[in-house]
Scaffold this active site. Structure first.
Site, PDB file in Angstrom:
ATOM      1  N   SER A 122     -35.620 -21.306  71.983  1.00 57.95           N
ATOM      2  CA  SER A 122     -35.768 -20.498  70.723  1.00 57.95           C
ATOM      3  C   SER A 122     -36.271 -19.066  70.735  1.00 57.95           C
ATOM      4  CB  SER A 122     -36.104 -21.094  69.380  1.00 57.95           C
ATOM      5  OG  SER A 122     -37.557 -21.173  69.628  1.00 57.95           O
ATOM      6  N   HIS A 143     -28.875 -21.888  72.260  1.00 60.02           N
ATOM      7  CA  HIS A 143     -29.980 -22.242  71.257  1.00 60.02           C
ATOM      8  C   HIS A 143     -29.162 -22.793  70.106  1.00 60.02           C
ATOM      9  CE1 HIS A 143     -32.880 -20.476  68.038  1.00 60.02           C
ATOM     10  NE2 HIS A 143     -32.939 -21.937  68.333  1.00 60.02           N
ATOM     11  N   GLU A 155     -26.600 -19.938  69.127  1.00 59.89           N
ATOM     12  CA  GLU A 155     -27.006 -18.524  69.699  1.00 59.89           C
ATOM     13  C   GLU A 155     -26.866 -18.418  71.322  1.00 59.89           C
ATOM     14  OE1 GLU A 155     -30.456 -15.633  68.152  1.00 59.89           O
ATOM     15  OE2 GLU A 155     -31.081 -17.487  68.672  1.00 59.89           O
ATOM     16  N   ASN A 193     -34.561 -15.721  65.541  1.00 57.96           N
ATOM     17  CA  ASN A 193     -36.151 -15.813  65.606  1.00 57.96           C
ATOM     18  C   ASN A 193     -36.610 -14.588  65.401  1.00 57.96           C
ATOM     19  OD1 ASN A 193     -36.472 -18.530  64.798  1.00 57.96           O
ATOM     20  ND2 ASN A 193     -36.317 -18.986  67.080  1.00 57.96           N
TER      21      ASN A 193
END
Length: 298
Positions: A122, A143, A155, A193
């Site tokens: 992540s 991800h 992602e 993130n």
């Protein structure tokens, strides 16, 4: 490699993320070899997949035949070398660069020459993970959001040397899983993130400095910004140790003081208050279970 050529997928890590990714592949008729060094984790993984399949069948999202077929495609193993025939191997282990680099080095020796090595990281640099292999052009970030069978997003992150062919095959595979794909450059935290974790960190600072209670912080974000979960509740769901790890990566990689982890987040992790998986984080889930149980007797 065309996505139709992907017949076998390896998944490393029998936790919730790895099990969910394995389920996605098996439900599409792809043979999956799910690896974990802990036999108990594999038992839990098969139980998780079986339970999720039955839920999908009961809700009409899968036919009974398709559900049974999905379980046939799932193979669990504690021997990493059983992944040698995989066309794509997706790593979903602990969020530690050192541990992931060691695994990628091992996979590079085991996997066939054409295999793509994908990481579910992540936040960790794909370029640095790729440098542990002799096939950096075939290393990519993939991800998934948690839980993978439910969340619609994947992602994809290209490392410095990721080839167009590896990117195209990985994107097509994610779409074959029924996911919407977004693409990020290889920067700390990627897209999701990079935005989400500072918000969670700021929620901890808001609690730490006494601006409001945890309940009011979460309610404010749920009702004020239409988030399905408040940031502190979400942090517990993700795992406070994971949140802290990502904040450290953002802080170190971007060199900006605004990404410094909140001392309260650090303290909770030091105390072993990691969230739902430990039964206590910002919230006490043991207490919630007890209270629910007692209220059921009234």
């Amino acid at each position: 490699m065309m996505t139709e050529e992907i017949k076998i997928i390896g998944v490393v890590g029998g936790g919730q993320m790895g099990s969910g990714i394995a389920l996605l592949a098996a439900a599409r008729g792809i043979d999956v070899w799910l690896h974990d060094t802990d036999p108990n984790a594999l038992t839990r993984s098969r139980k998780y997949v079986s339970g999720f399949v039955q839920t999908l069948v009961s809700k009409g999202h899968l036919s009974q035949d398709a559900g049974s077929d999905a379980l046939v495609h799932l193979h669990c193993t504690s021997n990493l070398e059983d992944l040698h025939s995989a066309d794509v191997i997706i790593e979903a282990i602990v969020e530690s660069e050192d541990v992931k680099r060691k695994l990628f080095s091992e996979l590079d020796k085991i996997a066939k020459a054409s295999c793509i090595l994908a990481s579910n990281t992540s936040s960790i640099s794909i370029t640095r993970l790729a440098s542990a292999t002799n096939r950096p052009q075939q290393v990519i970030g993939m991800h998934f959001m948690n839980p993978p069978p439910i969340m619609r997003l994947v992602e994809i992150v290209r490392g410095a040397d990721t080839s167009d062919a590896s990117f195209s095959a990985t994107k097509s595979l994610a779409e074959r899983f029924g996911k919407t794909v977004i693409c990020s450059q290889d920067y700390p935290g990627f897209i999701v993130n990079r935005i989400l974790m500072p918000m969670i960190n700021e929620a901890f600072y808001t609690l730490y400095t006494g601006v409001a209670s945890k309940e009011d912080i979460d309610t404010g974000m749920k009702l004020g910004t239409n988030h399905p979960m408040g940031p502190l509740e979400l942090a517990d769901f993700i795992g406070l140790d994971v949140c802290l790890s990502i904040m450290k990566i953002l802080h170190g990689g971007l060199g900006d003081g605004r990404y410094a982890p909140c001392p309260l987040l650090v303290q909770y992790v030091d105390a072993g208050r990691l969230g739902r998986k430990r039964g206590i984080g910002v919230y006490n889930y043991h207490k919630a279970v007890k209270e629910t149980s007692l209220s059921g007797r009234l």
